[in-house]
Design a protein around this motif. Sequence first.
Motif, PDB file in Angstrom:
ATOM      1  N   MET A   1       0.842  -1.203   0.000  1.00  0.00           N
ATOM      2  CA  MET A   1       0.000   0.000   0.000  1.00  0.00           C
ATOM      3  C   MET A   1       0.877   1.252   0.000  1.00  0.00           C
ATOM      4  O   MET A   1       1.850   1.331   0.758  1.00  0.00           O
ATOM      5  N   LYS A   2       0.527   2.214  -0.846  1.00  0.00           N
ATOM      6  CA  LYS A   2       1.267   3.472  -0.904  1.00  0.00           C
ATOM      7  C   LYS A   2       0.781   4.402   0.210  1.00  0.00           C
ATOM      8  O   LYS A   2      -0.366   4.826   0.220  1.00  0.00           O
ATOM      9  N   VAL A   3       1.665   4.704   1.153  1.00  0.00           N
ATOM     10  CA  VAL A   3       1.319   5.617   2.236  1.00  0.00           C
ATOM     11  C   VAL A   3       1.473   7.064   1.768  1.00  0.00           C
ATOM     12  O   VAL A   3       0.666   7.932   2.112  1.00  0.00           O
ATOM     13  N   LEU A   4       2.520   7.320   0.990  1.00  0.00           N
ATOM     14  CA  LEU A   4       2.746   8.658   0.409  1.00  0.00           C
ATOM     15  C   LEU A   4       2.912   8.517  -1.087  1.00  0.00           C
ATOM     16  O   LEU A   4       3.665   7.654  -1.558  1.00  0.00           O
ATOM     17  N   GLU A   5       2.186   9.340  -1.846  1.00  0.00           N
ATOM     18  CA  GLU A   5       2.330   9.327  -3.299  1.00  0.00           C
ATOM     19  C   GLU A   5       2.430  10.764  -3.815  1.00  0.00           C
ATOM     20  O   GLU A   5       1.531  11.575  -3.595  1.00  0.00           O
ATOM     21  N   VAL A   6       3.538  11.047  -4.462  1.00  0.00           N
ATOM     22  CA  VAL A   6       3.809  12.375  -5.029  1.00  0.00           C
ATOM     23  C   VAL A   6       3.836  12.234  -6.546  1.00  0.00           C
ATOM     24  O   VAL A   6       4.585  11.413  -7.082  1.00  0.00           O
TER      25      VAL A   6
ATOM     26  N   ASN B   1       2.605  24.279  -7.101  1.00  0.00           N
ATOM     27  CA  ASN B   1       1.963  24.978  -8.219  1.00  0.00           C
ATOM     28  C   ASN B   1       1.265  23.992  -9.154  1.00  0.00           C
ATOM     29  O   ASN B   1       0.250  24.311  -9.760  1.00  0.00           O
ATOM     30  N   GLU B   2       1.847  22.798  -9.266  1.00  0.00           N
ATOM     31  CA  GLU B   2       1.260  21.736 -10.087  1.00  0.00           C
ATOM     32  C   GLU B   2       1.496  20.396  -9.398  1.00  0.00           C
ATOM     33  O   GLU B   2       2.369  20.264  -8.549  1.00  0.00           O
ATOM     34  N   GLY B   3       0.703  19.395  -9.795  1.00  0.00           N
ATOM     35  CA  GLY B   3       0.879  18.047  -9.278  1.00  0.00           C
ATOM     36  C   GLY B   3       0.077  17.788  -8.015  1.00  0.00           C
ATOM     37  O   GLY B   3      -0.608  18.674  -7.492  1.00  0.00           O
ATOM     38  N   THR B   4       0.161  16.542  -7.522  1.00  0.00           N
ATOM     39  CA  THR B   4      -0.615  16.140  -6.345  1.00  0.00           C
ATOM     40  C   THR B   4       0.266  15.440  -5.311  1.00  0.00           C
ATOM     41  O   THR B   4       1.241  14.776  -5.654  1.00  0.00           O
ATOM     42  N   ILE B   5      -0.123  15.595  -4.047  1.00  0.00           N
ATOM     43  CA  ILE B   5       0.503  14.887  -2.930  1.00  0.00           C
ATOM     44  C   ILE B   5      -0.606  14.197  -2.153  1.00  0.00           C
ATOM     45  O   ILE B   5      -1.551  14.855  -1.699  1.00  0.00           O
TER      46      ILE B   5
END
Length: 303
Positions: free
Chosen positions: A1-6, A56-60
């Motif tokens: 399972m991904k706990v953090l995904e950037v 400014n862009e992307g997701t966390i």
Amino acid sequence: MKVLEVKNVKKKLGKKEIIKGISFSVEEGEIFGFLGPNGAGKTTTIRMLVGLIAPNEGTIQILGHDIQKDREKALANLGAVVENPELYGYLSGRENLMQIARIRKVPKEEVEEIIKLIGLENRIGDKVKKYSLGMKQRLGLGAALLGNPKLMILDEPTNGLDPSGILDFREIVKNAAKERGMSVFVSSHILSEVQHLCDRVAFINGGEIKSVEMVNEDGVATQKDTMVIVTTDDDKAVEVMKELEAIHSVNIYDGEVVVSIDKGNSPKLVQELVAKNIEIIEIYRKHKGLEQRYMELVEGGVR
């Protein structure tokens, strides 16, 4: 399972693009290193991960919760020790932890468990102003562990610690990850610390991730082996090896043949040399240290 995904995160400060589209993920129970020189973008990335500034862009995402769209749920699973922990010097270690525990509605029993985990049982009643730097770092880690977060962010956690303090801190982090199934994200520029602590490491420079690789006690776990061979006829050995598909490069340095070969193909290499009547005096695997890989990726070559 991904706990953090950037995913594809970019950040500008003024007109300057500091982070240039980075992507990585941290798995459950994994200790993930974030390694790069000063000014590479480590601190800016951490400030975005803990919600202090927005990309400014992307997701966390933390446990699937977007830190921008679902901030409260995302940060509920997060603990962090960023630089020097903020502690009340006039209170004891236990009083500091109890203040935070009351806010987070953490039972006293868990506070006592944390005190044992960070190894401060004998000094937890002393005022924090009497603590050494290493003890303050332990207490800061304990405070971040309250509430049993699934993700811990550590920014240069061993700065200023002596060798004994570094060893203690490392063991506490490893035990916390193992016992609690917690993921740990460690930002550092200290190569040895990352190598001894982390399962994987991302190399960052100039706001870009150059590579994400597995790490073990010997160095970087790559898909190739580096073999060192001493033979009775090095020139002939090089000719033979250049014909083999699994070989990526062959060079002679100081009377030794250094070969880059696909992992697991070393026995075939030995068989081929013996079949060609080349006597092998010595052969061994040369581990690729984290320092060497760092220089290749971040500094543009081995010094």
